[in-house]
Design a protein around this motif. Structure first.
Motif, PDB file in Angstrom:
ATOM      1  N   ASP A  38       0.850  -1.193   0.000  1.00  0.00           N
ATOM      2  CA  ASP A  38       0.000   0.000   0.000  1.00  0.00           C
ATOM      3  C   ASP A  38       0.886   1.244   0.000  1.00  0.00           C
ATOM      4  OD1 ASP A  38      -2.047   1.826   0.181  1.00  0.00           O
ATOM      5  OD2 ASP A  38      -2.663   1.266   2.211  1.00  0.00           O
ATOM      6  N   PRO A  40       1.734   4.863  -0.328  1.00  0.00           N
ATOM      7  CA  PRO A  40       0.972   6.102  -0.314  1.00  0.00           C
ATOM      8  C   PRO A  40       1.553   7.132  -1.278  1.00  0.00           C
ATOM      9  CG  PRO A  40       2.481   6.069   1.527  1.00  0.00           C
ATOM     10  CD  PRO A  40       2.611   4.734   0.822  1.00  0.00           C
ATOM     11  N   PHE A  53      -2.843   7.244   1.663  1.00  0.00           N
ATOM     12  CA  PHE A  53      -2.861   5.853   1.238  1.00  0.00           C
ATOM     13  C   PHE A  53      -3.964   5.626   0.214  1.00  0.00           C
ATOM     14  CE2 PHE A  53      -0.510   5.929   5.109  1.00  0.00           C
ATOM     15  CZ  PHE A  53       0.489   4.989   4.909  1.00  0.00           C
ATOM     16  N   GLN A  54      -3.973   4.429  -0.387  1.00  0.00           N
ATOM     17  CA  GLN A  54      -4.895   4.119  -1.478  1.00  0.00           C
ATOM     18  C   GLN A  54      -6.364   4.237  -1.076  1.00  0.00           C
ATOM     19  OE1 GLN A  54      -3.635   0.307  -3.022  1.00  0.00           O
ATOM     20  NE2 GLN A  54      -1.584   1.062  -3.452  1.00  0.00           N
ATOM     21  N   ASP A  55      -6.672   4.022   0.199  1.00  0.00           N
ATOM     22  CA  ASP A  55      -8.061   4.146   0.659  1.00  0.00           C
ATOM     23  C   ASP A  55      -8.377   5.569   1.143  1.00  0.00           C
ATOM     24  OD1 ASP A  55      -6.663   4.282   3.025  1.00  0.00           O
ATOM     25  OD2 ASP A  55      -7.732   2.635   4.001  1.00  0.00           O
ATOM     26  N   ASP A  56      -7.488   6.500   0.842  1.00  0.00           N
ATOM     27  CA  ASP A  56      -7.599   7.927   1.193  1.00  0.00           C
ATOM     28  C   ASP A  56      -7.297   8.238   2.655  1.00  0.00           C
ATOM     29  OD1 ASP A  56      -8.029   8.894  -1.359  1.00  0.00           O
ATOM     30  OD2 ASP A  56     -10.206   8.698  -1.212  1.00  0.00           O
TER      31      ASP A  56
END
Length: 136
Positions: A38, A40, A53-56
């Motif tokens: 993951d 960022p 990060f990828q999930d905000d």
């Protein structure tokens, strides 16, 4: 920083080599390793680093050298006996601090980003002459 997690104040003492650009580069180097799934996006805008990060989920690191920083450093020097890691610190040196990094993350009730918060603090601790406190 209201409703934030992983909130710290890292006071930069006179003679420290800490700076926002070097910190951004250290974080970028670490997270660019191929073993990290993951990865960022790490960006800097003036005195503000964002680690998204990828999930905000986002950590914020802000360099502050405003007048109130020294006031708060002197207050902490008088009031606190231990730093964030429950270790004694140089109260006289802290009272001379005029700048700091303010670190916080978004809400993380499942503690998915706990290890990342510790990594960021570890990178800040690698600078010379820095004292860190949890910002409760």
């Amino acid at each position: 920083m209201a409703n934030s997690f992983y909130s710290y104040l890292a006071f930069i003492l006179p003679g420290s080599n800490a700076n926002i650009n070097t910190l951004k580069n250290e974080l970028t180097d670490f997270y660019s390793k191929p073993v990290i799934d993951d990865q960022p996006v790490i960006s800097i805008n003036g005195n503000d680093i964002s680690v998204r990060f990828q999930d905000d989920y986002t950590f914020h690191i802000v360099f502050s050298a405003e007048a109130h920083v020294n006031t708060e450093a002197r207050e902490l020097a008088e009031e606190q006996a231990l730093d964030w890691n429950e270790a004694p610190f140089d109260k006289t040196a802290l009272a001379q601090s005029a700048s700091r990094f303010e670190i916080w993350g978004e809400q993380d009730f499942d503690m998915d980003y706990f290890n990342d918060s510790l990594f960021i603090i570890q990178k800040i601790e690698e600078f010379d002459n820095v004292i860190i406190f949890q910002n409760n």
